[in-house]
Each structure stands twice: as structure tokens, then as C-alpha cells.
Enzyme design. Structure first.
Site, PDB file in Angstrom:
ATOM      1  N   SER A  62       0.829  -1.202   0.000  1.00 43.20           N
ATOM      2  CA  SER A  62       0.000   0.000   0.000  1.00 43.20           C
ATOM      3  C   SER A  62       0.861   1.248   0.000  1.00 43.20           C
ATOM      4  O   SER A  62       2.073   1.194   0.215  1.00 43.20           O
ATOM      5  CB  SER A  62      -0.907   0.023   1.230  1.00 43.20           C
ATOM      6  OG  SER A  62      -0.130   0.200   2.407  1.00 43.20           O
ATOM      7  N   LYS A  63       0.203   2.384  -0.239  1.00 42.89           N
ATOM      8  CA  LYS A  63       0.914   3.658  -0.262  1.00 42.89           C
ATOM      9  C   LYS A  63       1.573   3.946   1.082  1.00 42.89           C
ATOM     10  O   LYS A  63       2.592   4.635   1.143  1.00 42.89           O
ATOM     11  CB  LYS A  63      -0.058   4.786  -0.626  1.00 42.89           C
ATOM     12  CG  LYS A  63      -0.564   4.704  -2.061  1.00 42.89           C
ATOM     13  CD  LYS A  63      -1.553   5.818  -2.357  1.00 42.89           C
ATOM     14  CE  LYS A  63      -2.070   5.702  -3.784  1.00 42.89           C
ATOM     15  NZ  LYS A  63      -3.069   6.748  -4.110  1.00 42.89           N
ATOM     16  N   ARG A  64       0.975   3.425   2.150  1.00 44.67           N
ATOM     17  CA  ARG A  64       1.531   3.678   3.492  1.00 44.67           C
ATOM     18  C   ARG A  64       2.914   3.053   3.676  1.00 44.67           C
ATOM     19  O   ARG A  64       3.667   3.437   4.553  1.00 44.67           O
ATOM     20  CB  ARG A  64       0.578   3.145   4.557  1.00 44.67           C
ATOM     21  CG  ARG A  64      -0.725   3.919   4.671  1.00 44.67           C
ATOM     22  CD  ARG A  64      -1.525   3.478   5.889  1.00 44.67           C
ATOM     23  NE  ARG A  64      -1.924   2.091   5.799  1.00 44.67           N
ATOM     24  CZ  ARG A  64      -3.008   1.662   5.172  1.00 44.67           C
ATOM     25  NH1 ARG A  64      -3.787   2.529   4.560  1.00 44.67           N
ATOM     26  NH2 ARG A  64      -3.315   0.385   5.148  1.00 44.67           N
ATOM     27  N   SER A  65       3.250   2.066   2.829  1.00 44.87           N
ATOM     28  CA  SER A  65       4.550   1.399   2.959  1.00 44.87           C
ATOM     29  C   SER A  65       5.698   2.339   2.615  1.00 44.87           C
ATOM     30  O   SER A  65       6.836   2.116   3.011  1.00 44.87           O
ATOM     31  CB  SER A  65       4.610   0.167   2.046  1.00 44.87           C
ATOM     32  OG  SER A  65       4.645   0.555   0.681  1.00 44.87           O
ATOM     33  N   GLY A  66       5.387   3.403   1.833  1.00 47.39           N
ATOM     34  CA  GLY A  66       6.434   4.351   1.469  1.00 47.39           C
ATOM     35  C   GLY A  66       7.214   3.947   0.241  1.00 47.39           C
ATOM     36  O   GLY A  66       8.034   4.718  -0.258  1.00 47.39           O
TER      37      GLY A  66
END
Length: 484
Positions: A254-258
Site C-alpha cells: 500500500s501507499k503507506r509502505s512508502g
């Protein structure tokens, strides 16, 4: 038949790693067989459209070397290659009405209130409304009256409640589903735009796409696509559904993983060649154990039959290692050009930045690593004198103090402050004392860097710092050790 694959992204933001893998595999499948790779922009979902996202798609394909043979900027007779432009030609409504005539689709005039009253089911974690075919039973007169009155409508696919639908995937084999499990999906929305599901079938056929590559989250929709192909009497393309990409915790990337997008990775200091190489291995493996491939080598070796069905884990540690290998092999001038902004973030003194770049080239995995390797050149950090004690070098505070006191006048009298000249002068001292090199070099390196790990040896650091700064730092080292 000549292989034709397509990459059909929606301009909704940055290119996700999963999308990049799809584009890469489509490119490799086509090029491995001497086929064509087509770029098509699917912008029918106007609510999710992001300004500038189309430019990101072009930029990413260029940076990764995935050159398309056809696209909005390269019309080879199958254009337009942008769905909103294709819609203006009336192509989607034309085919939707053809399905209506065949009994394979129908007008649906149900309003939001009625749809909200229908039962819902949880399918693959999502709540979906199951349409009850209410409008399928409207008479031609009722339909025409609604159309004449300008009543809003959608066009739905008509899927029978009984029987089964079977389709073939190159990785998963034949898959059969009960028709009762398939909902009458919308083909044309109330705003006149086609849905993604309908438009991509029409576009793939009219563009002669032979192989469709996409994530396996589309497996559940494939029976509906196959029914559309069969309804038109068209040949179904070769389907290749790719495994999910997860993070290290086996959760969907996900985008939260960076590090979920190509741009994220570039901003974190990864080079595009390494990213492409690593992404190729997210679900595919070569026949040998080699892991480093140029794009040209990937074209030669890629066989989609070796794609795994198991989820692929995005391992940032492995990508860092791979990126480091690419940096080591990179032409120095190119490396220096890419490393310079990171060096200048830290170094503001008039030092030889090329020599500093050469020091770190084989020691970093991503460009931001440079900062921690070279910050001591700008300013000597505070450090613990315990660093002077090194078992392997057989040094301690007392011996280090003596070495620094001895070498200070030697360095002070050196007119040639280059690496080779300094090394030769210090080597004379080493031989005179009958000790090993490290016994002398370790204290010097500690004094001039204030670090246990440096990108180069003592004399290389001395050369870059220059005579005045080097002597200043050695003098401080002597003072620290004396005061202790």
C-alpha cells in the site's frame, strides 16, 4: 498471429509497483516474440482522474525503458488511444446497443432509492449490491417511453441465472464459475461513459490485443468478460493473471509502505534499472539462478509460463542490495552526476567532491546513504575516545596518543599532501616503529573522521580534507586523549 499486448493505466496518480510490473511483463511478452506493446489511457473514471497523472505515465515508461510501439502519441491506425476520446466516436454505445439487440444486455432505469433497497453480499471482502434483473422485464414500449422522457439509465450485461461459464488462464488453467454467482454488471454508466470492465473488452478487441496481463484480483471478473466476447462472437485473448504483491508482513502493498510506487522508489535513491530488474523478479524466475538482468537480457529470457501463482513479497532489503550492485557497476561520470545533489546537501566547503563520490560509490546501496558516509568531511563530529581502542589493530588510548603526537610533525612537514605521498611518508614511520599499518592508520583515521566506519582510508581522507584541516583535527585528537 503477431503478439500485441497493451498497458492500459488510469491517470489517477503515481504508478504503483503492481502497475509497473504489469507494464513490464506486457512489454517483455510482446518483445520476446517480436510483437507490439501498446499504450492506452483508460480515463473513463472521471471522478478519480488526477491532473498531471498522464504525464507521470509517459515519464515512468520513458525512465524504465518500456518504449511503446503505439499510443496517443504514436497512432498506428487503432486510435484514438485515450478512452475519453474513443467515447466521442460512439464506439461503446454502439456495441452496447448491439448487445441489447442480441438480448445480452438491457436498459436499467432503477433510481438510487430502489438500488439501495436491494440485498447485498460480501464478495472478496467488498460489499456489493446484487441486482435483481427488474428492468430486464420492461417491454419495448416502456423502455422507449422512459428514453423519450429523458429518464436516466445505465446499460447492464444480461447474465443467465443458470449454468456455468468457463475461461482459461495461462497460469491458473481452466476456471469454471456458476452463473448465479455473477452479477449483471453495468456496461454504460448514467453519465454515458463506459465502465472499465466494458471499455477494456471493446478496446482490446478493436485494437487486436492478443494477450491480456493483469493482477489476479481480476480473475473474478473474467467470466463476465468472456461472456461479452462470446456474445459478440469474438476470440478471447490469452489471459495471464499475475500474483499479488505483498509487503514483508504479507499484507497488500500500500501507499503507506512508502515504497509502493515507482516515483517513491526513485525519490528514495533507487535507480530505474535496478527497480525494473527487481520488479521483473516479483513473481517470475529465470531458469538459472542469476538475478541481475538488463532490460535487453530480460527480453531474451522472459517466459511468462515461469510466472508463479504464489504472492510475491516486496523485500526492500533485497532491492537495496540490488541497487547497490547497479551503483557499483555504473559509469563513474553518470554516478557522480546522480550523486552530486546528495553530496552537496552535506558538503559546503570547497573540497574535491569527485574524490568524495569515488569513495562512496562501492559502499552505498541507495543515494541517500551518502549523507551519513561523508558528513564528517564538512564538520568533525563529537566522538568517544573509546573508538581509539581497537583489538584487531592492537591500539588503545595511550598508543593512539603516541602515534598522533609522532605523526603530527611528519604531516606538518609534508609539502605533497596527496594520498600516495602521505601513504609513503607514514609507511616509513610504520617500518621505523616495527608495527602493522593499522596500528598507525587507525588512530589517524579516528582523529580526522570521528567515525568508526568511513568510506576511505586515513591518507585518502587526509588528502580530501587538506593539510590545514587535517592537522587541526589531529591536534584535537591529541587534546582529547591527553585530557582523558
Amino acid at each position: 498471429m503477431k503478439i500485441r499486448t497493451r498497458y492500459a493505466p488510469s491517470p489517477t496518480g503515481r504508478m504503483h509497483v503492481g502497475n509497473l510490473r504489469s507494464a513490464l511483463y506486457e512489454f517483455l511478452i510482446a518483445k520476446h516474440e517480436g510483437g507490439d506493446f501498446i499504450l492506452r489511457i483508460e480515463d473513463t473514471d472521471q471522478e478519480r482522474f488526477v491532473e498531471g497523472a498522464t504525464e507521470i505515465i509517459y515519464h515512468t515508461l520513458k525512465e524504465t525503458g518500456l518504449e511503446h510501439d503505439e499510443g496517443p502519441d504514436k497512432d498506428a491506425g487503432y486510435g484514438p488511444y485515450v478512452q475519453s476520446e474513443r467515447m466521442k466516436t460512439g464506439i461503446y454505445m454502439k456495441y452496447a446497443k448491439e448487445l441489447i439487440e442480441k438480448g445480452e444486455a438491457y436498459y436499467c432505469f432503477c433510481d438510487k432509492e430502489r438500488l439501495a433497497s436491494l440485498k447485498t453480499e460480501i464478495v472478496e471482502g467488498k460489499e456489493i449490491t446484487i441486482y435483481d434483473k427488474h428492468c430486464l422485464h420492461l417491454s419495448k414500449e416502456e423502455i422507449q417511453a422512459n428514453l423519450d422522457a429523458g429518464k436516466p439509465f445505465v446499460i447492464r450485461q444480461n447474465i443467465p441465472n443458470e449454468g456455468t461459464t468457463t475461461f482459461h488462464d495461462e497460469l491458473y488453467g481452466d476456471i469454471t464459475v456458476e452463473n448465479s454467482e455473477l452479477d449483471d454488471m453495468i456496461l454504460i454508466k448514467s453519465d454515458g461513459y463506459p465502465t472499465y470492465n466494458f471499455a477494456n473488452v471493446i478496446d482490446d478487441h478493436t485494437m487486436n490485443i492478443t494477450h491480456v496481463v493483469r493482477g489476479n484480483e481480476y480473475l473474478s471478473s473474467s467470466p463476465k468478460y468472456v461472456r461479452l466476447y462470446d456474445a459478440f462472437g469474438w476470440q478471447v485473448p490469452v489471459y495471464i493473471h499475475l500474483p499479488l504483491i505483498t509487503d514483508e508482513n504479507h499484507k497488500k502493498l500500500s501507499k503507506r509502505s512508502g515504497h509502493a510506487s515507482f516515483e517513491d522508489l526513485v525519490e528514495q535513491g533507487f535507480v530505474s534499472e535496478a527497480i525494473v530488474n527487481y520488479v521483473a523478479l516479483l513473481g517470475w524466475s529465470p531458469e538459472d539462478n542469476n538475478e541481475i538482468f538488463s532490460l535487453k537480457e530480460l527480453i531474451e529470457k522472459f517466459d511468462y509460463r515461469r510466472i508463479s501463482k504464489s504472492p510475491a513479497v516486496f523485500d526492500i532489503v533485497k532491492l537495496r542490495w540490488m541497487n547497490g550492485e547497479y551503483l557499483k557497476a555504473m559509469d563513474f561520470d553518470k554516478f557522480y552526476e546522480m550523486a552530486l545533489p546528495y553530496i552537496k546537501e552535506v558538503i559546503r566547503k570547497p573540497l574535491d567532491l569527485k574524490k568524495i563520490a569515488a569513495m562512496v560509490k562501492t559502499r552505498i546501496e541507495v543515494f541517500p546513504d551518502i549523507r551519513d558516509h561523508i558528513d564528517f568531511f564538512e564538520e568533525l563530529p563529537e566522538y568517544d575516545i573509546a573508538m581509539y581502542t581497537h583489538k584487531k589493530m592492537k591500539t588503545d588510548s595511550a598508543s593512539s596518543l603516541q602515534v598522533l603526537k609522532d605523526v603530527y610533525p611528519i604531516l606538518e612537514n609534508c609539502d605533497d599532501f596527496t594520498n600516495d605521498a602521505l601513504y609513503q611518508e607514514l609507511l616509513k614511520y610504520v617500518e621505523e616503529k616495527g608495527v602493522k599499518n593499522g596500528y598507525v592508520m587507525w588512530p589517524i583515521r579516528t582523529a580526522v573522521s570521528g567515525k568508526q566506519m568511513t568510506p576511505a582510508g586515513a591518507t585518502e581522507i587526509l588528502e580530501v580534507l587538506g593539510k590545514e584541516e587535517s592537522l587541526k583535527r589531529i591536534k584535537k585528537g591529541i587534546e582529547l586523549l591527553e585530557n582523558a
